[in-house]
Design a protein around this motif. Structure first.
Motif, PDB file in Angstrom:
ATOM      1  N   VAL A   1      68.075  24.453  50.681  1.00 22.75           N
ATOM      2  CA  VAL A   1      68.100  25.186  49.962  1.00 22.75           C
ATOM      3  C   VAL A   1      67.471  26.682  50.511  1.00 22.75           C
ATOM      4  CG1 VAL A   1      67.745  26.230  47.684  1.00 22.75           C
ATOM      5  CG2 VAL A   1      68.108  24.222  47.230  1.00 22.75           C
ATOM      6  N   ASN A   2      68.183  27.675  51.075  1.00 26.49           N
ATOM      7  CA  ASN A   2      67.069  28.909  51.899  1.00 26.49           C
ATOM      8  C   ASN A   2      67.273  29.731  50.893  1.00 26.49           C
ATOM      9  OD1 ASN A   2      67.149  31.683  53.225  1.00 26.49           O
ATOM     10  ND2 ASN A   2      68.664  30.664  54.723  1.00 26.49           N
TER      11      ASN A   2
ATOM     12  N   CYS B   1      73.330  26.273  50.273  1.00 23.29           N
ATOM     13  CA  CYS B   1      73.541  26.882  49.243  1.00 23.29           C
ATOM     14  C   CYS B   1      71.944  28.176  49.742  1.00 23.29           C
ATOM     15  CB  CYS B   1      72.303  26.187  47.674  1.00 23.29           C
ATOM     16  SG  CYS B   1      72.249  27.553  46.750  1.00 23.29           S
ATOM     17  N   PHE B   2      72.110  29.365  49.506  1.00 26.59           N
ATOM     18  CA  PHE B   2      71.674  30.548  49.906  1.00 26.59           C
ATOM     19  C   PHE B   2      71.368  31.438  48.941  1.00 26.59           C
ATOM     20  CE2 PHE B   2      75.407  31.389  52.233  1.00 26.59           C
ATOM     21  CZ  PHE B   2      75.600  32.934  51.542  1.00 26.59           C
TER      22      PHE B   2
ATOM     23  N   THR C   1      64.338  31.835  55.295  1.00 26.75           N
ATOM     24  CA  THR C   1      64.814  32.454  56.517  1.00 26.75           C
ATOM     25  C   THR C   1      64.521  33.849  56.784  1.00 26.75           C
ATOM     26  OG1 THR C   1      66.836  32.297  56.655  1.00 26.75           O
ATOM     27  CG2 THR C   1      65.743  30.543  57.433  1.00 26.75           C
ATOM     28  N   ASP C   2      65.163  34.263  55.987  1.00 25.38           N
ATOM     29  CA  ASP C   2      65.084  35.656  55.900  1.00 25.38           C
ATOM     30  C   ASP C   2      66.626  35.555  56.450  1.00 25.38           C
ATOM     31  OD1 ASP C   2      64.534  38.764  55.359  1.00 25.38           O
ATOM     32  OD2 ASP C   2      62.806  39.000  56.054  1.00 25.38           O
TER      33      ASP C   2
ATOM     34  N   ILE D   1      59.711  21.415  49.143  1.00 26.63           N
ATOM     35  CA  ILE D   1      59.683  22.921  49.033  1.00 26.63           C
ATOM     36  C   ILE D   1      61.227  23.510  49.051  1.00 26.63           C
ATOM     37  CG2 ILE D   1      58.336  25.131  50.317  1.00 26.63           C
ATOM     38  CD1 ILE D   1      56.002  24.076  50.222  1.00 26.63           C
ATOM     39  N   ALA D   2      61.905  22.428  50.521  1.00 30.55           N
ATOM     40  CA  ALA D   2      62.825  22.893  50.648  1.00 30.55           C
ATOM     41  C   ALA D   2      64.689  22.296  50.106  1.00 30.55           C
ATOM     42  CB  ALA D   2      62.871  22.988  52.915  1.00 30.55           C
ATOM     43  N   THR D   3      63.532  21.681  49.358  1.00 31.76           N
ATOM     44  CA  THR D   3      64.925  20.898  47.823  1.00 31.76           C
ATOM     45  C   THR D   3      64.973  21.585  46.881  1.00 31.76           C
ATOM     46  OG1 THR D   3      64.077  18.918  49.090  1.00 31.76           O
ATOM     47  CG2 THR D   3      65.490  20.234  49.994  1.00 31.76           C
TER      48      THR D   3
END
Length: 433
Positions: free
Chosen positions: A60-61, A118-119, A296-297, A336-338
């Protein structure tokens, strides 16, 4: 439609941690029907052999600007304000709606190929990113970037556009929307109050840049006598579920506000380093119980949309800064990333982990790769050695959108062609070898 992931290794939650086990995953419609036991009456239209494969929840970004993908490598090695107002803003003023669309298409291809399903996007030209999301099968949360001063005409127009875009996309449940006041240096206090009231009235969350650079801190302190986070708080931005991107230059008082107001913080390590802004105090925020997620920005400041790269930086940088190897473990980084990202977006009941009943948003990695061989500790491998190229198949909302690294929902060659046309037209193709 039924999809069976047969005899596959999978990252699944067990209590408050993730484990890896071999199992079968049964997908029916858009959701995970079962993990392990075959559900009664299940019919597999497609079966994916899980031998030498690892299924993970799609990454998830939580903060990006997808349209910026065509600005990759055109504004490098600049200070933050020179980067933003001296280079990026003039490019954005030239952008057409079609430029935004093709930029979003390129971003989605890059994210999908590196396991993001997802972003959370802040964009400028309405309908274009949503169009790309609809066509590609991706999942996204969209914010129209809002800039304004009190009741000025431009600020009111952008709010109307935000609602217009939201209303036009009601037919796609992979799209949800937030309001996106850009930053304290582009939204004055009166406009922040307007946006916060609109968010409350319309039951929408807030997506905002906060405390990204030292120049921002100085500017807001001189103008308002407080930090950007204090400014956002006193003008109501945290009265609704809020996502604050960056939070690099923050104080103990700022962190107390973020915790008390249940604000989710998106750390963007590569972008923050590249622009010389420093490192967000992620370990301290985690210790306080703040929900930290990962982004990521945009590609104009990163210059990548690869969440595996970001995950690696997250789990390495703070070990070096704090001089302790126990700082942000691989397991913690993966969450943290999910699931932390899903929680920030209000989607934790739908995505962010592989669980029965949740949406089937899954990335499948090929384990027969140098980066993941030997398979000593695959959870550690996801943070420290994977680079995204291992992602072989992607399933979003129960539909296969990439198989054998081929995007099934978009014409990649056409996207690359259109991007080249954009940078040529804008004069951004100044090659230096």
């Amino acid at each position: 439609m039924g999809i069976l992931l047969k005899d596959i290794l999978a990252v699944v939650p067990e209590g408050d941690k993730d484990i890896i086990k071999e199992t079968n995953i049964y997908i029916e419609g858009s959701r995970i029907k079962s993990i392990g036991a075959e559900p009664q009456g299940f019919c597999a239209d497609q079966t994916i052999d899980g031998k030498d494969r690892l299924a993970i929840p799609g990454l998830v970004n939580c903060h990006t600007h997808s349209y910026m993908s065509f600005m990759r490598n055109v504004a490098d090695d600049l200070s933050f304000m020179d980067w933003l107002f001296g280079t990026i803003d003039p490019i954005e003023q030239q952008m057409t709606d079609e430029d935004t669309y093709w930029g979003a298409c390129l971003a989605i291809i890059e994210m999908m190929k590196s396991g993001t399903t997802c972003f959370n996007d802040m964009q400028m030209n309405i309908h274009q990113t949503t169009r790309a999301v609809k066509e590609s099968g991706m999942r996204a949360v969209i914010s129209r970037g809002l800039v304004g001063s009190g009741m000025d005409e431009g600020g009111q127009m952008r709010l109307r556009q935000a609602y217009e875009e939201r209303d036009a996309a009601r037919d796609c449940d992979r799209l949800t929307f937030m309001l996106g006041p850009h930053a304290p240096y582009t939204c004055d206090e009166a406009y922040m109050r307007i946006v916060s009231e609109e968010a409350k009235k319309n039951h929408m969350g807030i997506h905002v840049h906060l405390s990204e650079s030292e120049s921002e801190i100085q500017q807001i302190q001189e103008k308002y006598g407080c930090s950007p986070i204090e400014m956002a708080d006193r003008n109501g931005l945290f009265d609704v579920p809020a996502i604050a991107a960056h939070c690099v230059q923050i104080t103990e008082k700022d962190m107390e506000i973020l915790k008390r107001r249940n604000v989710s913080v998106v750390t963007n390590p590569a972008s923050n380093m590249k622009l010389g802004n420093g490192f967000a105090p992620v370990p301290a925020m985690l210790e306080k119980g703040i929900n930290v997620c990962l982004g990521t920005d945009g590609a104009a400041s990163n210059n990548s949309l690869n969440m595996f790269h970001e995950l690696s930086l997250l789990t390495l940088i703070h070990k070096g800064v704090k001089r302790t190897p126990q700082c942000i473990s691989a397991r913690e980084g993966f969450r943290i990333a999910t699931i932390n990202g899903a929680r920030a977006l209000g989607l934790e009941k739908e995505i962010g982990s592989l669980e029965e009943g949740k949406k089937a948003d899954i990335a499948i990695l090929n384990l027969n790769t140098p980066s993941l061989t030997p398979r000593n500790n695959l959870l550690a491998g996801l943070s420290y050695s994977a680079n995204g190229s291992e992602v072989e198949t992607v399933i979003i909302d129960g539909k296969i959108t990439m198989k054998d690294r081929k995007i099934l929902t978009m014409d990649e060659s056409l996207v690359y062609k259109k991007i080249e046309e954009i940078i040529t037209r804008m004069g951004l193709d100044q090659k230096e070898y």
